[in-house]
Design a protein around this motif. Structure first.
Motif, short mmCIF file in Angstrom:
data_model
loop_
_atom_site.label_atom_id
_atom_site.label_comp_id
_atom_site.label_asym_id
_atom_site.label_seq_id
_atom_site.Cartn_x
_atom_site.Cartn_y
_atom_site.Cartn_z
N ASP A 153 14.47 -0.76 -10.63
CA ASP A 153 13.13 -0.56 -10.75
C ASP A 153 12.83 -2.00 -10.18
OD1 ASP A 153 12.88 2.14 -11.21
OD2 ASP A 153 13.02 1.61 -13.70
N ALA A 154 11.34 -1.98 -9.53
CA ALA A 154 10.90 -3.43 -9.23
C ALA A 154 9.35 -3.13 -9.14
CB ALA A 154 11.37 -3.68 -7.86
N TRP A 155 8.81 -4.30 -9.99
CA TRP A 155 7.25 -4.48 -9.92
C TRP A 155 7.15 -5.97 -9.64
CZ3 TRP A 155 3.86 -3.44 -14.87
CH2 TRP A 155 2.72 -3.47 -14.58
N ILE A 156 6.50 -6.03 -8.41
CA ILE A 156 6.49 -7.53 -7.92
C ILE A 156 4.84 -7.84 -7.70
CG2 ILE A 156 7.03 -9.24 -6.20
CD1 ILE A 156 9.49 -7.73 -5.67
N ILE A 157 4.43 -8.78 -8.12
CA ILE A 157 3.00 -9.07 -8.09
C ILE A 157 2.98 -10.43 -7.25
CG2 ILE A 157 0.92 -9.87 -9.39
CD1 ILE A 157 1.95 -7.99 -11.94
N GLU A 158 2.19 -10.41 -6.18
CA GLU A 158 1.82 -11.87 -5.51
C GLU A 158 0.41 -12.13 -6.08
OE1 GLU A 158 2.53 -12.52 -0.88
OE2 GLU A 158 0.49 -12.05 -1.15
N ARG B 240 7.12 -1.16 -6.82
CA ARG B 240 5.38 -1.38 -6.68
C ARG B 240 5.45 -2.86 -6.47
NH1 ARG B 240 1.04 -0.35 -11.50
NH2 ARG B 240 -0.63 -0.77 -10.44
N LEU B 241 4.82 -3.00 -5.24
CA LEU B 241 4.50 -4.35 -4.76
C LEU B 241 3.11 -4.34 -4.39
CD1 LEU B 241 7.68 -3.76 -4.21
CD2 LEU B 241 7.40 -5.58 -2.20
N GLU B 242 2.38 -5.48 -5.17
CA GLU B 242 1.00 -5.30 -5.21
C GLU B 242 0.51 -6.78 -5.21
OE1 GLU B 242 -1.19 -3.60 -8.41
OE2 GLU B 242 0.56 -4.21 -9.74
N ARG B 243 -0.62 -7.09 -4.61
CA ARG B 243 -1.44 -8.23 -4.70
C ARG B 243 -2.64 -8.30 -5.52
NH1 ARG B 243 0.41 -7.11 0.68
NH2 ARG B 243 1.75 -8.81 1.56
N LEU B 244 -2.54 -9.29 -6.56
CA LEU B 244 -3.61 -9.37 -7.60
C LEU B 244 -4.27 -10.89 -7.35
CD1 LEU B 244 -2.19 -7.35 -10.50
CD2 LEU B 244 -3.78 -6.51 -8.87
N ALA B 245 -5.60 -11.07 -6.96
CA ALA B 245 -6.01 -12.36 -7.13
C ALA B 245 -6.12 -13.06 -8.39
CB ALA B 245 -7.42 -12.06 -6.53
N ASP B 246 -6.47 -12.11 -9.53
CA ASP B 246 -6.31 -12.69 -10.84
C ASP B 246 -5.19 -12.24 -11.59
OD1 ASP B 246 -6.92 -14.30 -12.86
OD2 ASP B 246 -8.70 -13.07 -13.71
N ALA B 247 -3.75 -12.45 -11.19
CA ALA B 247 -2.59 -11.85 -11.70
C ALA B 247 -2.35 -11.86 -13.33
CB ALA B 247 -1.42 -12.06 -10.93
N LEU B 248 -3.03 -13.07 -13.60
CA LEU B 248 -2.88 -13.17 -15.36
C LEU B 248 -3.80 -12.48 -15.96
CD1 LEU B 248 -1.08 -16.53 -15.81
CD2 LEU B 248 -0.01 -14.38 -15.66
#
Length: 520
Positions: free
Chosen positions: A311-316, A380-388
């Protein structure tokens, strides 16, 4: 570590405890403003505060001696150090390699940075002392290539992302000064910490002993080589992911550069994780990835994951231009922008990126998991501007909750989901906007107060469904009532809303009773 060294470290621990050498004590010495200046690598405000304190007291305060020596990197008298560390003394500090005499020997200067560190993790509040190499502020020149970094911004980011226990065995890949291994030791039976740097392992071993931790084993070697054939419940890594030109005259700092071209080191850590995780085991790491030509970096990340069972969850969370990236890491090594060396290194970095047609560099967080059934359900590969989000210190717990919620909804078919009773998470609010004079809203959205602080647009049916999720009415019953109210076909409305409900569950907006952390 020899018996004599261990005994000296134990004396140092006792002295530091008696001196109340803590984060709060340092802030009390020089104030919040000077604290902030030190984080910007400026020590003048803190120095002025210590001078003023000494003039007021008519003597050097014990904690101030330690702060001036080990945080500001300035010499202190042997007499004052003996007073600050009465059991260890200046002689013991020399034997430990903490200080070295200067001038006629009546004063000593630091060889290492030694500062307090406080934190809150899944086990509660805690505080340690961390030994690392002196930074460029104390050195007065760029860092050496074998520099061992202390607790930096990346370390704090990763520790905030770490999912809560239980984990029996943990691998800290690229441990550096040992900070992640020490966090892991608070909740794991066994921790193995590896690094390519013998010096890093030496300082990490000092930190572990200094803070009374006894369940960490250190091994020297690259990547997974020191743990060949072994599996762990949790792998954590702040790897040396910085993309560095492989060119003559470009420093290869061990703490940030793994010696590979481009982002190949991060790729190697990702590809190798599947062979070192137990069923249900999780790997969490930071990383960089390159955008090449006009391609999306996420396409490259997909190839790293390949056809394996993870499984993979990657956040840029950020993307930098090559120029910005180069400037950041050249400055990080202590090279000043107004020097010829800076220009030379800048040229090497841009030449390296051009050779691989790199147009941008992404930075973010990777969470990998080996499912119990060895069949992945999450990519799930997604881009979050304020990832924290808005609770960086507790984001690890949110990750665990989201994984458990994903597992629950992935194992729940549509018929079961329709029979489920859901509740709105306590941090979720709804926002509505109206045109002046209108009764019906023109825009509706849900907002998450914690977690990643996500916002989700709402349609009228979805808003009504969420509003009715009180833990008593089943999803299907709510949709049935909405279908009558909206004069819509119930099956069509159910087919429209159930995928959206799944997303809200996975992201933590809606909670299912069975979706508890560890349910996978």
């Amino acid at each position: 570590m020899g018996t004599v060294t261990s005994a000296l470290i134990d004396l140092l621990r006792t002295d530091l405890t008696a001196a109340h050498y803590s984060v709060s004590a340092l802030t009390g010495l020089w104030g919040i403003e000077a604290d902030a200046a030190l984080r910007r690598n400026q020590r003048v405000p803190a120095r002025r505060a210590l001078v003023a304190l000494r003039e007021t007291l008519g003597r050097e305060e014990t904690t101030a001696t330690l702060a001036r020596l080990f945080v500001l990197g300035e010499p202190v008298s042997r007499e004052n150090l003996d007073a600050a560390l009465p059991l260890l003394g200046a002689v013991g500090a020399e034997k430990l390699g903490l200080v070295v005499p200067v001038g006629d020997g009546d004063a000593v200067r630091p060889l290492l940075d030694l500062r307090p560190y406080s934190f809150i993790d899944a086990a509660g509040a805690g505080s340690w002392w961390i030994v690392s190499d002196l930074g460029e502020l104390a050195l007065g020149h760029p860092l050496g290539e074998n520099h061992v970094l202390g607790v930096g911004g990346a370390s704090l980011t990763l520790s905030g992302l770490i999912m809560p226990p239980p984990f029996e065995s943990v691998l800290d890949l690229g441990t550096g000064c040992g900070i992640q291994a020490m966090h892991a030791a608070r909740h794991a039976d066994r921790v193995v910490a590896t690094d390519i740097s013998a010096r890093a392992l030496e300082l990490a071993a000092i930190n572990v002993r200094l803070n009374g931790i006894d369940n960490v084993e250190f091994r020297l070697g690259s990547l997974y080589e020191p743990v060949a054939g072994e599996r762990f419940d949790h792998i954590i890594s702040n790897p040396p992911f910085v993309i560095t030109p492989r060119a003559p005259g470009v420093p290869s700092y061990e703490y940030r550069d793994g010696g590979m071209e481009g982002d190949a080191l991060v790729e190697a850590v990702v590809r190798g994780a599947v062979d070192h995780l137990t069923p249900g085991g999780v790997a969490q790491m930071l990383g960089n990835w390159e955008y090449r030509s006009d391609s999306d970096a996420f396409d490259r990340l997909e190839t790293w994951l390949g056809e394996n069972a993870l499984d993979a969850w990657i956040i840029e969370r950020e993307v930098q231009q090559p120029t910005q990236y180069a400037e950041t890491w050249i400055r990080d090594g202590g090279t000043r922008p107004d020097t010829a060396d800076f220009d030379r290194l800048y040229e090497a970095w841009l030449e390296d990126f051009a050779a691989r047609t790199v147009t941008r560099v992404g930075f973010g967080y990777l969470l990998l998991r080996r499912p119990v059934a060895d069949k992945h359900t999450l990519r799930r590969l997604e881009r979050l501007a304020d990832a924290l989000g808005h609770n960086a210190a507790g984001i690890g717990a949110h990750l665990a909750q989201c994984l458990a919620a994903h597992d629950w909804q992935a194992a729940t078919d549509d018929a079961q989901l329709a029979r489920a009773t859901l509740t709105v998470a306590s941090d979720v609010t709804e926002e509505r906007h109206y045109w002046p004079g209108q009764d019906d809203p023109t825009l509706m959205s849900l907002h998450q107060g914690s977690g990643f602080g996500r916002s989700v647009p709402l349609t009228t049916p979805l808003a009504a469904l969420v509003g009715a999720c009180d833990g008593e009415l089943a999803v299907g019953a709510i949709v049935g009532a909405l279908a009558q109210l909206l004069e819509a076909d119930e099956n069509d409305l159910l087919a429209e809303l159930l995928p959206q409900v799944r997303g809200l569950v996975s992201d933590g907006f809606l909670e299912a009773p069975a979706a508890a952390p560890g349910s996978h």
